[in-house]
Scaffold this active site. Sequence first.
Site, short mmCIF file in Angstrom:
data_model
loop_
_atom_site.label_atom_id
_atom_site.label_comp_id
_atom_site.label_asym_id
_atom_site.label_seq_id
_atom_site.Cartn_x
_atom_site.Cartn_y
_atom_site.Cartn_z
N HIS A 16 0.84 -1.20 0.00
CA HIS A 16 0.00 0.00 0.00
C HIS A 16 0.87 1.24 0.00
O HIS A 16 2.07 1.18 0.29
CB HIS A 16 -0.86 0.04 1.27
CG HIS A 16 -1.78 -1.11 1.41
ND1 HIS A 16 -3.09 -1.06 1.01
CD2 HIS A 16 -1.58 -2.37 1.89
CE1 HIS A 16 -3.67 -2.23 1.25
NE2 HIS A 16 -2.77 -3.04 1.78
N TYR A 45 -2.31 -1.53 8.99
CA TYR A 45 -1.12 -2.15 8.40
C TYR A 45 -0.22 -2.80 9.45
O TYR A 45 -0.22 -2.39 10.61
CB TYR A 45 -0.26 -1.09 7.68
CG TYR A 45 -1.02 -0.19 6.75
CD1 TYR A 45 -1.71 -0.71 5.65
CD2 TYR A 45 -1.02 1.19 6.95
CE1 TYR A 45 -2.40 0.13 4.79
CE2 TYR A 45 -1.70 2.05 6.08
CZ TYR A 45 -2.40 1.51 5.00
OH TYR A 45 -3.07 2.34 4.16
N HIS A 116 -2.46 -3.47 -3.56
CA HIS A 116 -3.85 -3.29 -3.15
C HIS A 116 -4.75 -3.16 -4.38
O HIS A 116 -5.87 -3.66 -4.42
CB HIS A 116 -3.91 -2.02 -2.27
CG HIS A 116 -5.23 -1.75 -1.64
ND1 HIS A 116 -5.50 -0.58 -0.99
CD2 HIS A 116 -6.36 -2.50 -1.57
CE1 HIS A 116 -6.76 -0.62 -0.53
NE2 HIS A 116 -7.29 -1.77 -0.87
N LYS A 122 -8.74 1.03 -6.24
CA LYS A 122 -7.86 2.11 -5.80
C LYS A 122 -6.52 2.08 -6.55
O LYS A 122 -6.04 1.01 -6.93
CB LYS A 122 -7.58 1.98 -4.30
CG LYS A 122 -8.82 2.15 -3.44
CD LYS A 122 -8.43 2.26 -1.97
CE LYS A 122 -9.59 2.74 -1.11
NZ LYS A 122 -10.60 1.69 -0.85
N CYS A 124 -3.46 2.03 -5.68
CA CYS A 124 -2.65 1.81 -4.48
C CYS A 124 -1.93 0.49 -4.63
O CYS A 124 -2.57 -0.51 -4.92
CB CYS A 124 -3.56 1.79 -3.24
SG CYS A 124 -2.67 1.42 -1.72
ZN LIG Z 1 -3.97 0.45 -0.12
#
Ligand SMILES: [Zn+2]
Length: 220
Positions: A16, A45, A116, A122, A124
């Site tokens: 991420h 995380y 991600h 996203k 990401c």
């Molecule tokens: Zn993420």
Amino acid sequence: MDFSKPKRPVDRVFLHCSASDSEAHDNIETMRRWHLERGWRDVGYHYFIRKSGELEAGRSLEEVPAAQQGHNTGSIAICLHGLKQEKFTKAQFDTLIALCREIDKAYENQLTFHGHCEVSAKTCPAFDYKTVLGLTESGDRKNAPASEPQRVEQPILELTAKGAAVAHLQALLNEKLQIDLTIDGHFGQLTKAAVISFQRKKGLVDDGTVGRRTWEELLA
Ligand SMILES: [Zn+2]
């Protein structure tokens, strides 16, 4: 860098980014505050990597992360501070590579690594994680050895010895002397004769016993 496997099963690592380039946000405590504000019980995380490359610990590895909705089970979540692709630092990538190597090693290089973005809409992480980590299409690290090399014991071996070390000895003798001993792990007369001829060839004491000097020559 020390990594110990958690007790829960893990088969994937997700990457991420924090979606911020602000210096004020460059720490796990800010991530924790953001996530607590969302009503989570801790930062989502397991790891946070600052622009300096410093690694910070997030939630316990024993806990499933809160990071990839619907894909948290069996995963470890790593976040790098950053938003714009060009603003991630080499120090961050060096830390990420070292961390992923350690984690993968603990699982005999059986883990896969993912962004991600692979499980959500996203953008990401915002950096090219596949290139940074050298990943295959399926998320394997390309330069990871298939398995860690086995450490082979080198005990003193003589007539009647048995086991894996003897089998290793026989394979080495076959290679070094271009002979064809049966690799059965039993140190018999034929193996002893081969050891003696190897020792003579190398100018070692030809006693037919494989000690440190003979091992050194065999493994040279
Ligand atoms: Zn993420």
